[in-house]
Design a protein around this motif. Sequence first.
Motif, PDB file in Angstrom:
ATOM      1  N   ALA A   1       0.836  -1.198   0.000  1.00 47.94           N
ATOM      2  CA  ALA A   1       0.000   0.000   0.000  1.00 47.94           C
ATOM      3  C   ALA A   1       0.872   1.250   0.000  1.00 47.94           C
ATOM      4  CB  ALA A   1      -0.926  -0.010   1.211  1.00 47.94           C
ATOM      5  N   LEU A   2       2.035   1.165   0.661  1.00 42.52           N
ATOM      6  CA  LEU A   2       2.898   2.335   0.764  1.00 42.52           C
ATOM      7  C   LEU A   2       3.734   2.553  -0.488  1.00 42.52           C
ATOM      8  CD1 LEU A   2       4.229   2.061   4.404  1.00 42.52           C
ATOM      9  CD2 LEU A   2       2.757   3.829   3.468  1.00 42.52           C
ATOM     10  N   THR A   3       3.926   1.494  -1.289  1.00 43.31           N
ATOM     11  CA  THR A   3       4.879   1.590  -2.386  1.00 43.31           C
ATOM     12  C   THR A   3       4.613   2.789  -3.288  1.00 43.31           C
ATOM     13  OG1 THR A   3       5.296  -0.759  -2.381  1.00 43.31           O
ATOM     14  CG2 THR A   3       5.769   0.395  -4.409  1.00 43.31           C
ATOM     15  N   LEU A   4       3.387   2.916  -3.770  1.00 41.72           N
ATOM     16  CA  LEU A   4       3.093   3.989  -4.709  1.00 41.72           C
ATOM     17  C   LEU A   4       3.288   5.368  -4.078  1.00 41.72           C
ATOM     18  CD1 LEU A   4       2.008   3.834  -7.748  1.00 41.72           C
ATOM     19  CD2 LEU A   4      -0.078   4.741  -6.766  1.00 41.72           C
ATOM     20  N   PRO A   5       2.630   5.655  -2.924  1.00 39.33           N
ATOM     21  CA  PRO A   5       2.821   6.982  -2.351  1.00 39.33           C
ATOM     22  C   PRO A   5       4.265   7.255  -1.916  1.00 39.33           C
ATOM     23  CG  PRO A   5       1.422   5.623  -0.938  1.00 39.33           C
ATOM     24  CD  PRO A   5       1.589   4.894  -2.211  1.00 39.33           C
ATOM     25  N   ALA A   6       4.927   6.252  -1.360  1.00 38.30           N
ATOM     26  CA  ALA A   6       6.278   6.501  -0.853  1.00 38.30           C
ATOM     27  C   ALA A   6       7.236   6.803  -2.003  1.00 38.30           C
ATOM     28  CB  ALA A   6       6.764   5.307  -0.042  1.00 38.30           C
ATOM     29  N   ALA A   7       7.220   5.950  -3.023  1.00 37.02           N
ATOM     30  CA  ALA A   7       8.093   6.205  -4.166  1.00 37.02           C
ATOM     31  C   ALA A   7       7.719   7.539  -4.799  1.00 37.02           C
ATOM     32  CB  ALA A   7       7.977   5.072  -5.188  1.00 37.02           C
ATOM     33  N   GLY A   8       6.412   7.864  -4.798  1.00 38.86           N
ATOM     34  CA  GLY A   8       5.967   9.119  -5.369  1.00 38.86           C
ATOM     35  C   GLY A   8       6.491  10.317  -4.593  1.00 38.86           C
ATOM     36  N   LEU A   9       6.458  10.224  -3.255  1.00 39.01           N
ATOM     37  CA  LEU A   9       6.959  11.325  -2.422  1.00 39.01           C
ATOM     38  C   LEU A   9       8.439  11.558  -2.665  1.00 39.01           C
ATOM     39  CD1 LEU A   9       5.487  11.142   1.189  1.00 39.01           C
ATOM     40  CD2 LEU A   9       5.483  13.050  -0.412  1.00 39.01           C
ATOM     41  N   VAL A  10       9.201  10.457  -2.648  1.00 39.33           N
ATOM     42  CA  VAL A  10      10.639  10.581  -2.873  1.00 39.33           C
ATOM     43  C   VAL A  10      10.880  11.242  -4.228  1.00 39.33           C
ATOM     44  CG1 VAL A  10      12.808   9.337  -3.086  1.00 39.33           C
ATOM     45  CG2 VAL A  10      11.067   8.519  -1.508  1.00 39.33           C
ATOM     46  N   ALA A  11      10.162  10.740  -5.227  1.00 40.01           N
ATOM     47  CA  ALA A  11      10.365  11.248  -6.575  1.00 40.01           C
ATOM     48  C   ALA A  11       9.947  12.702  -6.680  1.00 40.01           C
ATOM     49  CB  ALA A  11       9.581  10.401  -7.572  1.00 40.01           C
ATOM     50  N   ALA A  12       8.869  13.084  -5.965  1.00 40.48           N
ATOM     51  CA  ALA A  12       8.423  14.473  -6.017  1.00 40.48           C
ATOM     52  C   ALA A  12       9.507  15.389  -5.473  1.00 40.48           C
ATOM     53  CB  ALA A  12       7.137  14.632  -5.219  1.00 40.48           C
ATOM     54  N   GLY A  13      10.087  14.982  -4.344  1.00 40.44           N
ATOM     55  CA  GLY A  13      11.177  15.769  -3.779  1.00 40.44           C
ATOM     56  C   GLY A  13      12.330  15.870  -4.753  1.00 40.44           C
ATOM     57  N   ALA A  14      12.684  14.731  -5.335  1.00 38.28           N
ATOM     58  CA  ALA A  14      13.802  14.712  -6.271  1.00 38.28           C
ATOM     59  C   ALA A  14      13.496  15.569  -7.490  1.00 38.28           C
ATOM     60  CB  ALA A  14      14.096  13.278  -6.697  1.00 38.28           C
ATOM     61  N   ALA A  15      12.237  15.556  -7.943  1.00 39.70           N
ATOM     62  CA  ALA A  15      11.879  16.334  -9.128  1.00 39.70           C
ATOM     63  C   ALA A  15      11.991  17.826  -8.848  1.00 39.70           C
ATOM     64  CB  ALA A  15      10.462  15.988  -9.571  1.00 39.70           C
ATOM     65  N   LEU A  16      11.497  18.244  -7.672  1.00 39.46           N
ATOM     66  CA  LEU A  16      11.577  19.668  -7.333  1.00 39.46           C
ATOM     67  C   LEU A  16      13.017  20.138  -7.325  1.00 39.46           C
ATOM     68  CD1 LEU A  16       8.918  19.999  -4.524  1.00 39.46           C
ATOM     69  CD2 LEU A  16       8.851  20.911  -6.851  1.00 39.46           C
ATOM     70  N   LEU A  17      13.877  19.265  -6.786  1.00 31.26           N
ATOM     71  CA  LEU A  17      15.292  19.636  -6.700  1.00 31.26           C
ATOM     72  C   LEU A  17      15.938  19.614  -8.081  1.00 31.26           C
ATOM     73  CD1 LEU A  17      17.563  20.365  -4.853  1.00 31.26           C
ATOM     74  CD2 LEU A  17      17.894  17.959  -4.339  1.00 31.26           C
ATOM     75  N   ALA A  18      15.625  18.574  -8.850  1.00 31.64           N
ATOM     76  CA  ALA A  18      16.269  18.439 -10.160  1.00 31.64           C
ATOM     77  C   ALA A  18      15.836  19.546 -11.110  1.00 31.64           C
ATOM     78  CB  ALA A  18      15.931  17.073 -10.770  1.00 31.64           C
ATOM     79  N   GLU A  19      14.638  20.093 -10.882  1.00 34.89           N
ATOM     80  CA  GLU A  19      14.145  21.173 -11.738  1.00 34.89           C
ATOM     81  C   GLU A  19      14.972  22.444 -11.586  1.00 34.89           C
ATOM     82  OE1 GLU A  19      10.065  21.740 -12.686  1.00 34.89           O
ATOM     83  OE2 GLU A  19      11.002  20.212 -13.940  1.00 34.89           O
ATOM     84  N   GLN A  20      15.735  22.538 -10.504  1.00 29.12           N
ATOM     85  CA  GLN A  20      16.484  23.767 -10.248  1.00 29.12           C
ATOM     86  C   GLN A  20      17.631  23.983 -11.230  1.00 29.12           C
ATOM     87  OE1 GLN A  20      15.165  25.744  -7.830  1.00 29.12           O
ATOM     88  NE2 GLN A  20      13.675  24.065  -7.750  1.00 29.12           N
ATOM     89  N   GLY A  21      17.905  22.964 -12.014  1.00 27.67           N
ATOM     90  CA  GLY A  21      19.000  23.131 -12.973  1.00 27.67           C
ATOM     91  C   GLY A  21      20.073  22.079 -12.771  1.00 27.67           C
ATOM     92  N   ASP A  22      21.228  22.353 -13.342  1.00 28.52           N
ATOM     93  CA  ASP A  22      22.310  21.369 -13.304  1.00 28.52           C
ATOM     94  C   ASP A  22      22.694  20.996 -11.878  1.00 28.52           C
ATOM     95  OD1 ASP A  22      22.306  21.462 -15.964  1.00 28.52           O
ATOM     96  OD2 ASP A  22      24.211  22.536 -16.202  1.00 28.52           O
ATOM     97  N   TRP A  23      22.801  22.022 -11.021  1.00 27.47           N
ATOM     98  CA  TRP A  23      23.240  21.718  -9.656  1.00 27.47           C
ATOM     99  C   TRP A  23      22.186  20.875  -8.946  1.00 27.47           C
ATOM    100  CZ3 TRP A  23      20.446  23.057  -5.373  1.00 27.47           C
ATOM    101  CH2 TRP A  23      19.460  24.025  -5.538  1.00 27.47           C
ATOM    102  N   GLY A  24      20.937  21.101  -9.298  1.00 31.48           N
ATOM    103  CA  GLY A  24      19.865  20.312  -8.687  1.00 31.48           C
ATOM    104  C   GLY A  24      19.973  18.843  -9.064  1.00 31.48           C
ATOM    105  N   VAL A  25      20.197  18.591 -10.355  1.00 32.37           N
ATOM    106  CA  VAL A  25      20.349  17.211 -10.807  1.00 32.37           C
ATOM    107  C   VAL A  25      21.539  16.570 -10.117  1.00 32.37           C
ATOM    108  CG1 VAL A  25      20.828  15.758 -12.805  1.00 32.37           C
ATOM    109  CG2 VAL A  25      19.267  17.681 -13.023  1.00 32.37           C
ATOM    110  N   ALA A  26      22.636  17.332 -10.049  1.00 39.07           N
ATOM    111  CA  ALA A  26      23.836  16.800  -9.395  1.00 39.07           C
ATOM    112  C   ALA A  26      23.546  16.505  -7.929  1.00 39.07           C
ATOM    113  CB  ALA A  26      24.977  17.806  -9.526  1.00 39.07           C
ATOM    114  N   ALA A  27      22.817  17.417  -7.274  1.00 38.06           N
ATOM    115  CA  ALA A  27      22.501  17.203  -5.858  1.00 38.06           C
ATOM    116  C   ALA A  27      21.669  15.943  -5.680  1.00 38.06           C
ATOM    117  CB  ALA A  27      21.765  18.426  -5.307  1.00 38.06           C
TER     118      ALA A  27
END
Lengths: 447, 70
Positions: A312-338
């Motif tokens: 039950a947690l798989t979808l929301p948990a992976a989604g939360l992690v990915a959402a955080g990662a997406a927000l950071l990666a959207e910041q540009g090159d340094w975001g992706v690197a981070a």
Amino acid sequence: MEHITLLIGIVIVTALVFDFTNGFHDTANAMATTISTGALAPRAAVAMSAVLNLLGAFLSVEVAKTISSGIIDEGSGIKPEVIFAGLVGAIIWNLLTWLAGLPSSSSHALMGGLLGATVAAVGTGAVNGDVVVMKVLIPALAAPLVAGIASVCATRVTYRLARNADEGQTAKGYRAGQITSAALVSLAHGTNDAQKTMGVITLALVTGGALAPGANPPVWVITSAGMAIALGTYLGGWRIIRTMGKGITDIQPPQGFAAQTSAAATILASSHIGFSLSTTHVCSGAVMGSGLGRKGSVVRWGTAGRMVVGWALTLPAAGLVAAGAALLAEQGDWGVAAVAVITLAICGAIWLRSRRTPVDHTNVNEVEPATEAAMPAPSPEREPAAEPEPAGVVTTAVRAVYPPPAPAGVGAGSATSAAARPDAGEQLPGEPPAAAPSRPASAGSIS
Amino acid sequence: MNIDWAALGQVFGVSLLATVGLVGVFTLGIVTNSPRTGGAGPTTLARTGAYACYALCLAAVAYGIYLIAA
């Protein structure tokens, strides 16, 4: 162009890492019962499964046209950053569930990751809500039931038919049957799951303009995806194998045969009819069913319940992690690197943590008490890693997923976790503020 | 919302039948091919029957591989 090429390269590597964790995670589906009944030695079992996964990757040229199975609108400008963030979410969740020894669906992790990343980057408009219900919720409920009922009936039938036969004489036959069914499951897994990675890589190449839209994946993509999944399978997620093979119920050769055959039949029927069910859910359900089907057999519902919570947690948990990662990666090159650096740190921390209570081919068949005593240790270590906001979710999840600490395990558990804290403390709680100070949601990236 | 109950039902039916059928046939093969407790070995007829069962299962496996590859 230079920038795009590097980013695409990162996406490809991440996709292969996801493929690796996928193989690693799903070895248990094909081989857990085979190993626990002793039909094959642990090493031989994972080697066979790895070879069949590799073969499976080459077997079919019908590449998954939509990597997310239509959950998100892939036409509406899905960017490499979003794919990358989705993969990161899926990888981290796969590793965490592996650490907990939980069989969870890698496909759901990937879908959840892509879903979360898309919502964070594009908004909820690009998500097809109906498809989420149709492709995730219903199959997740149906898969264990279908495979479980088939497995109960098959177990009953086989015990009834063989009731007068000599157990020693039939065991050999059951083994052969079980190995064959397990081989089919491995082959089907290689075909289905390696193709998901190929789909992701192909999509990334198309986005970067390196490949014409609608093109088939190049041979190197097929080869590398097959190799990654095979390598992951060979290294074997022994923790999950132990849960599946020994944790749910004690499996006798006839049960193993019935469970594995039911899993193989259900997977093939579902993928052929076009109502795809998760391999993990099917296999777990089949194992539970085989436990219910034999008189005098005990199904450990506690373990089964933890698995269901994990699903039950798989979808929301992976989604939360990915959402955080997406927000950071959207910041540009340094975001992706981070994101890349943080992901590596988290993976390293999980791996280090796993070394404290290693499970490998030598102790994979040790019975549950050993597991129970070893398990409580991770929970005290993981909880401080969670940031305040998602801590409620995470703590509940951890509590639900782990059994309450056994009296014997408490002393050892707290001692190890105290020792573990310095290094875990540096890597884990340190990064979320740096990662996205304004969004507590990104703290979910460690949960 | 459009839940494809027909497909789900089909998956359920096919899985159940295939599993029980295959497990049943294979078990029959094993049982007829192995000596009864305290009895003599299998007769030629039993042995042939057992091989027929195995052949049926092999055919099912081949069909499975065909489904995977197709």
